[in-house]
Design a protein around this motif. Structure first.
Motif, mmCIF file in Angstrom:
data_model
loop_
_atom_site.group_PDB
_atom_site.id
_atom_site.type_symbol
_atom_site.label_atom_id
_atom_site.label_comp_id
_atom_site.label_asym_id
_atom_site.label_seq_id
_atom_site.Cartn_x
_atom_site.Cartn_y
_atom_site.Cartn_z
ATOM 1 N N ILE A 65 11.923 13.669 45.734
ATOM 2 C CA ILE A 65 13.221 14.003 45.142
ATOM 3 C C ILE A 65 13.358 13.383 43.763
ATOM 4 C CG2 ILE A 65 14.677 12.094 45.971
ATOM 5 C CD1 ILE A 65 16.791 14.200 46.646
ATOM 6 N N THR A 66 12.679 12.246 43.519
ATOM 7 C CA THR A 66 12.702 11.682 42.167
ATOM 8 C C THR A 66 11.913 12.544 41.193
ATOM 9 O OG1 THR A 66 10.740 10.266 42.508
ATOM 10 C CG2 THR A 66 12.907 9.349 43.109
ATOM 11 N N LEU A 67 11.046 13.414 41.732
ATOM 12 C CA LEU A 67 10.313 14.375 40.910
ATOM 13 C C LEU A 67 11.040 15.715 40.834
ATOM 14 C CD1 LEU A 67 6.656 13.741 42.206
ATOM 15 C CD2 LEU A 67 7.804 12.666 40.264
ATOM 16 N N SER A 68 12.256 15.753 41.385
ATOM 17 C CA SER A 68 13.062 16.992 41.447
ATOM 18 C C SER A 68 12.412 18.047 42.322
ATOM 19 C CB SER A 68 13.309 17.548 40.039
ATOM 20 O OG SER A 68 14.020 16.626 39.254
ATOM 21 N N ILE A 69 11.711 17.602 43.365
ATOM 22 C CA ILE A 69 11.125 18.520 44.342
ATOM 23 C C ILE A 69 11.916 18.391 45.640
ATOM 24 C CG2 ILE A 69 9.068 19.138 45.662
ATOM 25 C CD1 ILE A 69 7.356 17.942 43.461
ATOM 26 N N VAL A 87 4.733 23.707 45.134
ATOM 27 C CA VAL A 87 3.920 23.406 46.323
ATOM 28 C C VAL A 87 2.668 22.624 45.957
ATOM 29 C CG1 VAL A 87 2.467 24.438 48.111
ATOM 30 C CG2 VAL A 87 4.780 25.289 47.742
ATOM 31 N N ASP A 88 1.935 23.067 44.941
ATOM 32 C CA ASP A 88 0.696 22.369 44.572
ATOM 33 C C ASP A 88 0.970 20.941 44.139
ATOM 34 O OD1 ASP A 88 -0.744 24.646 45.133
ATOM 35 O OD2 ASP A 88 -0.799 25.352 43.054
ATOM 36 N N GLU A 89 2.035 20.750 43.381
ATOM 37 C CA GLU A 89 2.405 19.399 42.951
ATOM 38 C C GLU A 89 2.760 18.527 44.151
ATOM 39 O OE1 GLU A 89 5.592 17.276 39.875
ATOM 40 O OE2 GLU A 89 5.528 19.462 40.093
ATOM 41 N N ALA A 90 3.477 19.109 45.116
ATOM 42 C CA ALA A 90 3.852 18.365 46.319
ATOM 43 C C ALA A 90 2.622 18.016 47.156
ATOM 44 C CB ALA A 90 4.843 19.170 47.141
ATOM 45 N N LYS A 91 1.668 18.943 47.248
ATOM 46 C CA LYS A 91 0.439 18.668 48.017
ATOM 47 C C LYS A 91 -0.360 17.545 47.376
ATOM 48 C CE LYS A 91 -0.292 23.174 50.220
ATOM 49 N NZ LYS A 91 -1.170 24.370 50.322
ATOM 50 N N GLN A 92 -0.409 17.506 46.066
ATOM 51 C CA GLN A 92 -1.107 16.437 45.378
ATOM 52 C C GLN A 92 -0.444 15.091 45.653
ATOM 53 O OE1 GLN A 92 -1.547 17.025 41.171
ATOM 54 N NE2 GLN A 92 -2.394 14.983 40.806
#
Length: 338
Positions: free
Chosen positions: A25-29, A51-56
């Protein structure tokens, strides 16, 4: 929603999954976690594009869950509280708007906006004054007096309401001569004059459709400030642009003149505000459909390069003023009650 992965630590899977959700959430995801029923906790992400950023981030977290960068629970709580407050404000704004609007919706080019309005004195006042003064001055095509040597009422009225008296301007070459002589009303009155019926109808319909929702939503005082600043900035642009003789033929649609009339600068200011504000404030309750944005911008460009005798500086200046308002005015100013 896309599944990102599952934390399977038998002792603290839930704690770890929530810690990762805090980091995201601090990454605005936007994400959520739930139990898989077998001791593990699964992480889900709402935005397909992230999604890809979250998986990483998930992979980095599993490799080193105690890394200090993942310990952001306080910051995550602050962000969540801020979003809750913003959501409450949005709901309150929508409630106020719904209470003040009739159930029917507008039709035509602005069909996604509320239609008929009530208690909009500034908008109705501008429309009424514009109609009266435009007809009274003969739409910039004044009838001459039947008595030789005398000036007709329409000619007198138009000359007195223009930014500068035409005769004085011819003699002095000073666009501000009449204002310097104390006739300060001339700064504002050109807004109410129009060149023909189409000019009047276009501006008044656009003003009503855009202005009525803004006046009802933000109140007459704040709406009046936006309207007049847009008009004045537009007028200033039109006054200070170079004359036609200083521009190449293809750019003469951007020439300045002290004799511009009409409310189109103010209209473009309202449009600019409603176009940009939802980009700045995701909870702003009004939107202009993309096709209408293209229509307004396309008309602006067409007027510059395709039609002569249009005060395009006023259009551009008003648009800039409205966009600046949308970007710079804080939410508390717009939401405070009058």
């Amino acid at each position: 929603m896309r599944r990102i992965g599952t934390v399977n630590d038998p002792d603290k899977a839930q704690e770890l999954a929530k810690r990762l959700a805090d980091y995201l959430i601090t990454l605005s995801i936007e994400s959520s976690v739930d139990s898989d029923g077998q001791g593990g906790w699964t992480l889900w992400v709402r935005d397909e594009e992230r999604v890809d950023e979250a998986k990483q981030a998930f992979a980095e977290f599993l490799a080193s869950p105690d890394d200090p960068k993942f310990k952001v629970s306080s910051e995550a709580s602050r962000i969540r509280d801020q979003r809750i407050a913003e959501n409450r404000r949005r709901l309150e704004t929508q409630r106020k708007l719904k209470m003040s609007m009739p159930k029917t919706r507008g039709v035509g080019a602005m069909s996604s906006m509320p239609g008929r309005q009530q208690a909009i004195p500034v908008t109705l006042g501008v429309v009424l004054i514009s109609v009266i003064l435009s007809f009274s001055t003969g739409f910039a095509r004044q009838n001459t007096s039947e008595i030789p040597g005398q000036i007709s009422f329409e000619e007198k009225a138009y000359d007195k309401l223009s930014f500068v008296d035409p005769g004085e301007y011819i003699q002095t070459g000073d666009a501000f001569h009449s204002v310097r002589e104390g006739e300060v009303w001339r700064i504002f009155t050109p807004m109410f004059l129009h060149g023909d019926m189409f000019h009047l109808a276009f501006n008044m319909i656009a003003l009503f459709m855009l202005g009525s929702v803004l006046e009802r939503l933000h109140g007459s005082k704040k709406y009046f400030v936006l309207l007049m600043v847009s008009y004045l900035v537009g007028m200033a642009f039109q006054l200070f642009l170079p004359p036609p003789s200083a521009l190449p033929v293809w750019a003469r649609g951007l020439a300045g003149s002290p004799f511009s009339i009409g409310a189109s600068g103010a209209v473009y200011g309202l449009f600019g505000f409603l176009w940009i504000r939802p980009m700045i404030d995701s909870f702003y309750p009004l939107r202009i459909p993309p096709r209408n944005v293209m229509l307004m911008l396309g008309w602006l460009v067409f007027c510059i390069f395709g039609i002569s005798g249009i005060a395009n500086g006023a259009h551009i200046g008003g648009l800039i003023a409205g966009v600046a308002f949308a970007m710079l005015i804080p939410n508390r100013f717009l939401s405070d009650s009058e």
